[in-house]
Motif scaffolding. Structure first.
Motif, PDB file in Angstrom:
ATOM      1  N   TRP A  86       0.836  -1.194   0.000  1.00 25.72           N
ATOM      2  CA  TRP A  86       0.000   0.000   0.000  1.00 25.72           C
ATOM      3  C   TRP A  86       0.876   1.251   0.000  1.00 25.72           C
ATOM      4  CZ3 TRP A  86      -4.364   0.596   4.212  1.00 25.72           C
ATOM      5  CH2 TRP A  86      -5.248   1.619   3.846  1.00 25.72           C
ATOM      6  N   SER A  87       1.949   1.229   0.775  1.00 28.68           N
ATOM      7  CA  SER A  87       2.886   2.367   0.792  1.00 28.68           C
ATOM      8  C   SER A  87       3.467   2.598  -0.590  1.00 28.68           C
ATOM      9  CB  SER A  87       4.023   2.121   1.787  1.00 28.68           C
ATOM     10  OG  SER A  87       3.539   2.009   3.087  1.00 28.68           O
ATOM     11  N   TYR A  88       3.877   1.511  -1.240  1.00 30.98           N
ATOM     12  CA  TYR A  88       4.438   1.647  -2.579  1.00 30.98           C
ATOM     13  C   TYR A  88       3.396   2.109  -3.587  1.00 30.98           C
ATOM     14  CZ  TYR A  88       9.244   0.268  -1.946  1.00 30.98           C
ATOM     15  OH  TYR A  88      10.571   0.258  -1.599  1.00 30.98           O
ATOM     16  N   LEU A  89       2.164   1.649  -3.445  1.00 33.36           N
ATOM     17  CA  LEU A  89       1.113   2.128  -4.344  1.00 33.36           C
ATOM     18  C   LEU A  89       0.924   3.631  -4.196  1.00 33.36           C
ATOM     19  CD1 LEU A  89      -1.220   1.797  -6.362  1.00 33.36           C
ATOM     20  CD2 LEU A  89      -2.693   1.279  -4.394  1.00 33.36           C
ATOM     21  N   GLU A  90       0.845   4.114  -2.970  1.00 30.73           N
ATOM     22  CA  GLU A  90       0.668   5.551  -2.750  1.00 30.73           C
ATOM     23  C   GLU A  90       1.838   6.332  -3.335  1.00 30.73           C
ATOM     24  OE1 GLU A  90      -2.106   7.089  -1.579  1.00 30.73           O
ATOM     25  OE2 GLU A  90      -2.930   5.061  -1.669  1.00 30.73           O
ATOM     26  N   TRP A  91       3.049   5.856  -3.074  1.00 32.07           N
ATOM     27  CA  TRP A  91       4.236   6.509  -3.610  1.00 32.07           C
ATOM     28  C   TRP A  91       4.230   6.447  -5.135  1.00 32.07           C
ATOM     29  CZ3 TRP A  91       7.833   4.233  -6.722  1.00 32.07           C
ATOM     30  CH2 TRP A  91       8.940   5.023  -7.047  1.00 32.07           C
ATOM     31  N   ASP A 139       6.519   2.370 -12.662  1.00 32.80           N
ATOM     32  CA  ASP A 139       5.502   1.609 -13.386  1.00 32.80           C
ATOM     33  C   ASP A 139       5.094   0.340 -12.642  1.00 32.80           C
ATOM     34  OD1 ASP A 139       5.609   3.546 -15.356  1.00 32.80           O
ATOM     35  OD2 ASP A 139       6.846   2.329 -16.727  1.00 32.80           O
ATOM     36  N   LEU A 140       6.042  -0.309 -11.978  1.00 34.08           N
ATOM     37  CA  LEU A 140       5.729  -1.524 -11.217  1.00 34.08           C
ATOM     38  C   LEU A 140       4.813  -1.245 -10.030  1.00 34.08           C
ATOM     39  CD1 LEU A 140       9.200  -3.315 -11.123  1.00 34.08           C
ATOM     40  CD2 LEU A 140       7.102  -4.222 -12.146  1.00 34.08           C
ATOM     41  N   HIS A 141       4.834  -0.013  -9.529  1.00 33.02           N
ATOM     42  CA  HIS A 141       4.121   0.315  -8.293  1.00 33.02           C
ATOM     43  C   HIS A 141       3.017   1.341  -8.487  1.00 33.02           C
ATOM     44  CE1 HIS A 141       7.906  -1.491  -6.958  1.00 33.02           C
ATOM     45  NE2 HIS A 141       7.096  -2.076  -6.093  1.00 33.02           N
ATOM     46  N   PHE A 192       1.327  -4.481  12.012  1.00 32.89           N
ATOM     47  CA  PHE A 192       0.943  -3.407  11.102  1.00 32.89           C
ATOM     48  C   PHE A 192       1.636  -2.099  11.497  1.00 32.89           C
ATOM     49  CE2 PHE A 192      -1.713  -0.175   9.185  1.00 32.89           C
ATOM     50  CZ  PHE A 192      -2.182  -0.748   8.008  1.00 32.89           C
ATOM     51  N   LYS A 193       1.526  -1.738  12.771  1.00 34.19           N
ATOM     52  CA  LYS A 193       2.125  -0.474  13.241  1.00 34.19           C
ATOM     53  C   LYS A 193       3.644  -0.492  13.109  1.00 34.19           C
ATOM     54  CE  LYS A 193      -1.621   0.541  16.454  1.00 34.19           C
ATOM     55  NZ  LYS A 193      -2.041   0.569  17.866  1.00 34.19           N
ATOM     56  N   ARG A 194       4.265  -1.609  13.447  1.00 31.89           N
ATOM     57  CA  ARG A 194       5.729  -1.697  13.339  1.00 31.89           C
ATOM     58  C   ARG A 194       6.176  -1.626  11.882  1.00 31.89           C
ATOM     59  NH1 ARG A 194       6.377  -7.000  16.167  1.00 31.89           N
ATOM     60  NH2 ARG A 194       8.421  -7.015  15.185  1.00 31.89           N
ATOM     61  N   THR A 195       5.383  -2.201  10.978  1.00 32.73           N
ATOM     62  CA  THR A 195       5.722  -2.127   9.557  1.00 32.73           C
ATOM     63  C   THR A 195       5.556  -0.703   9.032  1.00 32.73           C
ATOM     64  OG1 THR A 195       5.031  -4.438   9.313  1.00 32.73           O
ATOM     65  CG2 THR A 195       5.355  -3.179   7.298  1.00 32.73           C
ATOM     66  N   VAL A 196       4.536   0.002   9.486  1.00 34.03           N
ATOM     67  CA  VAL A 196       4.386   1.415   9.112  1.00 34.03           C
ATOM     68  C   VAL A 196       5.627   2.184   9.557  1.00 34.03           C
ATOM     69  CG1 VAL A 196       3.120   3.552   9.580  1.00 34.03           C
ATOM     70  CG2 VAL A 196       1.860   1.443   9.060  1.00 34.03           C
ATOM     71  N   ASP A 197       6.071   1.956  10.777  1.00 40.76           N
ATOM     72  CA  ASP A 197       7.272   2.637  11.274  1.00 40.76           C
ATOM     73  C   ASP A 197       8.487   2.319  10.398  1.00 40.76           C
ATOM     74  OD1 ASP A 197       5.791   3.736  13.357  1.00 40.76           O
ATOM     75  OD2 ASP A 197       6.468   2.255  14.839  1.00 40.76           O
ATOM     76  N   LEU A 198       8.608   1.066   9.971  1.00 38.36           N
ATOM     77  CA  LEU A 198       9.724   0.686   9.097  1.00 38.36           C
ATOM     78  C   LEU A 198       9.625   1.366   7.733  1.00 38.36           C
ATOM     79  CD1 LEU A 198      10.130  -3.129   9.855  1.00 38.36           C
ATOM     80  CD2 LEU A 198      11.704  -1.267  10.464  1.00 38.36           C
ATOM     81  N   GLU A 199       8.424   1.470   7.209  1.00 34.13           N
ATOM     82  CA  GLU A 199       8.254   2.170   5.922  1.00 34.13           C
ATOM     83  C   GLU A 199       8.692   3.629   6.050  1.00 34.13           C
ATOM     84  OE1 GLU A 199       7.711   1.335   2.869  1.00 34.13           O
ATOM     85  OE2 GLU A 199       7.127  -0.746   3.150  1.00 34.13           O
ATOM     86  N   VAL A 200       8.277   4.278   7.108  1.00 30.29           N
ATOM     87  CA  VAL A 200       8.685   5.673   7.332  1.00 30.29           C
ATOM     88  C   VAL A 200      10.201   5.756   7.438  1.00 30.29           C
ATOM     89  CG1 VAL A 200       8.589   7.613   8.955  1.00 30.29           C
ATOM     90  CG2 VAL A 200       6.498   6.355   8.385  1.00 30.29           C
TER      91      VAL A 200
END
Length: 161
Positions: free
Chosen positions: A80-85, A106-108, A143-151
């Protein structure tokens, strides 16, 4: 993840996505390394960034639970992060003349990737209806820890660019 999906109709899009990430997305890395003259030896000795190691660890942690909802918690955030980006980058990209960057965008982005993320989110929503409180707490934590890692990952990329 796919083996834990509850129905065949839930497994098929997951298998199709696995096919994608083991083909064109994987080829992206191979092709990019080749175009940048990064040798296989250099690839195998590159030091993994701490945030990348944290991603590897959280993916292993989620997978080791054997829980579809735990795996989805991590995958949803990442994709989802990559889609938004990718969607933002697609509309504002000034790298159309740089194939390596444009291919990553294009992949994302686009309809297909939107459908993949929608599929993952839909599965997670459905799982949320049937899991118990203990598993729900684990899913929320992942979920929350993965959001933190994405940031952290995007922050690292911006510092180094």
């Amino acid at each position: 993840m796919v083996s834990h999906a509850r129905t065949l109709s839930d497994r098929i899009p997951g298998c199709q996505f696995l096919g994608l990430i083991t083909s064109s997305e994987n080829n992206y890395f191979e092709d990019t390394f080749t175009s940048l003259n990064v040798t296989p030896s250099e690839r195998s000795t590159y030091k993994i960034e701490p945030v990348a190691q944290h991603f590897i660890n959280i993916m292993k942690e989620a997978s080791s639970t054997g829980s579809l909802s735990c795996c989805l918690a991590v995958l949803c955030v990442c994709e989802w992060s990559y889609l938004e980006w990718g969607t933002i980058a697609e509309g504002t990209s000034q790298v159309k003349d740089q194939p390596n960057f444009q291919r990553w965008i294009d992949l994302h982005s686009g309809e297909y990737f939107e459908s993949v993320v929608g599929y993952l989110r839909g599965l997670l929503d459905e799982e949320g209806k049937v899991i118990g409180e203990e598993e729900r707490a684990k899913v929320e934590d992942l979920f929350k820890r993965t959001v933190d890692l994405e940031v952290e990952s995007f922050d690292m990329a911006m510092r180094e660019s």
